[in-house]
Write an enzyme that holds these catalytic residues in place. Structure first.
Site, mmCIF file in Angstrom:
data_model
loop_
_atom_site.group_PDB
_atom_site.id
_atom_site.type_symbol
_atom_site.label_atom_id
_atom_site.label_comp_id
_atom_site.label_asym_id
_atom_site.label_seq_id
_atom_site.Cartn_x
_atom_site.Cartn_y
_atom_site.Cartn_z
ATOM 1 N N PRO A 17 0.880 -1.142 -0.036
ATOM 2 C CG PRO A 17 -0.181 -1.118 2.086
ATOM 3 C CD PRO A 17 0.755 -1.970 1.424
ATOM 4 C CG MET A 18 3.253 2.619 -2.277
ATOM 5 S SD MET A 18 4.686 2.842 -1.195
ATOM 6 C CE MET A 18 5.362 4.327 -2.225
ATOM 7 C CD GLN A 72 -1.701 -0.649 5.552
ATOM 8 O OE1 GLN A 72 -1.610 0.503 5.275
ATOM 9 N NE2 GLN A 72 -0.872 -1.502 5.684
ATOM 10 C CB CYS A 102 1.867 4.958 8.453
ATOM 11 S SG CYS A 102 1.601 6.431 7.949
ATOM 12 C CE LYS A 141 4.177 -2.648 4.140
ATOM 13 N NZ LYS A 141 4.981 -1.541 4.690
ATOM 14 N N GLY A 203 11.087 -3.612 1.194
ATOM 15 C CA GLY A 203 12.153 -2.507 1.143
ATOM 16 C C GLY A 203 13.158 -2.755 0.191
ATOM 17 C CG ASP A 204 16.199 -1.004 0.036
ATOM 18 O OD1 ASP A 204 15.545 0.244 -0.013
ATOM 19 O OD2 ASP A 204 16.840 -1.062 0.927
ATOM 20 N N GLY A 226 6.492 -1.654 -3.292
ATOM 21 C CA GLY A 226 5.912 -0.333 -3.548
ATOM 22 C C GLY A 226 6.316 0.516 -4.377
ATOM 23 N NE ARG A 227 10.483 3.449 -1.831
ATOM 24 C CZ ARG A 227 11.994 3.553 -1.169
ATOM 25 N NH1 ARG A 227 12.425 4.953 -1.279
ATOM 26 N NH2 ARG A 227 12.537 2.627 -0.476
#
Length: 358
Positions: A17-18, A72, A102, A141, A203-204, A226-227
């Protein structure tokens, strides 16, 4: 195949989720390309869900095309979170996820998001209250911890498992780090090794090879992206190709242009000519498809243009002359103009430029 409670995932790769980015239209397009085992909605306030009047209710919206779907929620009051979980279950979602990761101050200051990691015992009571109220799986999360001196993901993960959580996702940075530094995948693996429920890492992961390496090189059951998905909506499908031993599909600039055009069209036509039961909405958002457009098409156009502008801050990364594309779209004042900019850029670029670059 991962199983979260009673929910089976066809792929171990998940859209993270973003907030403000991974809306229903975006998730639908990612799902269409394959490789996505689960989508998680943008986080929605438990208070807003229970009262049915919060402007963020649109974030709980999803369609049948996206299943399985996890909604979420965030909040710190056990009873309100339990009531909100019942609303999520009533919406027909497959899973309800709790945001304990968050780091944004306006969320954390209300004893929600990553601030719950500062009170692990209380966080566990939130999960216990929720699991008593709903039959669907409850997941969590979290981050590595609040800051470098309080890395407590292993402890919190065990507590929420004991409280009834069906799965845990861990982003390997602290709240203090936000998105600086690097995600600690060694910590994520330690969490995975200590639990009997599925643990997903985050992550990453911005390349498909990285996604697969994290899955195969550690102890996690799955990977949230995500990203990386915002930069390349095909990353999960490509990772699935690699996992299956297939040649990784190539993504052309024409593909990238078509994705943006399709995204615009889905946003423009949300709620139009859809079969009954296709779209699931909460509270008052059901009367306006989650957005207060009024009756002016111009209001919807402005909303769509703003959505495309937001996506471009990620989507244009790695594109040759991507900065020029962002500038052009940011100056666009109508849907037709933005669509023309996209079609012209990608049709011209296709003849001479590769996706990789600056």
């Amino acid at each position: 195949m991962i199983k979260i409670g009673s929910v089976s995932l066809s792929s171990p790769f998940v859209i993270a989720p973003m907030a403000g980015m991974t809306d229903s239209a975006f998730r639908r397009l990612v799902k269409r390309h394959g490789g996505c085992g689960l989508v998680v909605t943008e986080m929605v306030s438990s208070e807003g869900l229970v009262r049915g009047i919060d402007r963020t209710l649109e974030y709980a919206e999803y369609t049948e095309e996206e299943r399985p779907v996890s909604i979420q929620i965030f909040g710190g009051d056990p009873e309100k979170m339990a009531d909100a979980a019942q609303v999520v279950e009533g919406l027909g979602a497959d899973i309800v996820d709790v945001n304990m990761g968050c780091p944004v101050p306006k969320i954390a200051k209300h004893n929600a998001g990553c601030s719950l990691m500062r009170e692990p015992e209380h966080a566990a009571t939130v999960i216990a209250a929720m699991t008593r109220k709903v039959r669907i799986p409850v997941t969590v999360k979290m981050r590595a911890g609040w800051n470098e001196s309080s890395i407590n993901a292993p402890d919190l993960a065990k507590r929420v498992e004991d409280a009834g959580a069906a799965a845990v996702a861990v982003h390997g940075r602290t709240a203090a780090q936000s998105y600086t530094g690097q995600s600690d995948w060694a910590l994520i693996d330690r969490v995975a090794e200590s639990l009997s429920i599925p643990v997903l890492g985050s992550g990453d992961c911005i390349e498909p090879e990285q996604v697969l390496a994290r899955l195969r090189g550690g102890s996690v059951s799955g990977v949230l992206v995500g990203r990386g998905v915002l930069r390349s909506p095909w990353i999960l499908a490509q990772a699935q190709d690699l996992a299956a031993g297939r040649p990784m599909r190539e993504i052309t600039l024409e593909d990238r242009g078509r994705f943006l055009v399709d995204y615009i069209e889905l946003l423009l036509n949300e709620g139009e000519n859809e079969a009954e039961g296709f779209r699931h909405q909460a509270g008052q958002s059901a009367t306006t498809v989650g957005r207060d457009f009024g009756r002016a098409d111009r209001g919807r156009e402005r909303w769509v243009i703003n959505k495309v502008r937001a996506l471009m801050s990620w989507y244009s990364k790695g594109l040759h002359n991507g900065g020029h594309l962002r500038t052009a779209i940011n100056s666009g004042t109508s849907i037709n103009q933005v669509r023309d900019i996209v079609e012209q850029f990608f049709s011209i670029a296709e003849t001479a430029i590769s996706v990789s670059g600056s």
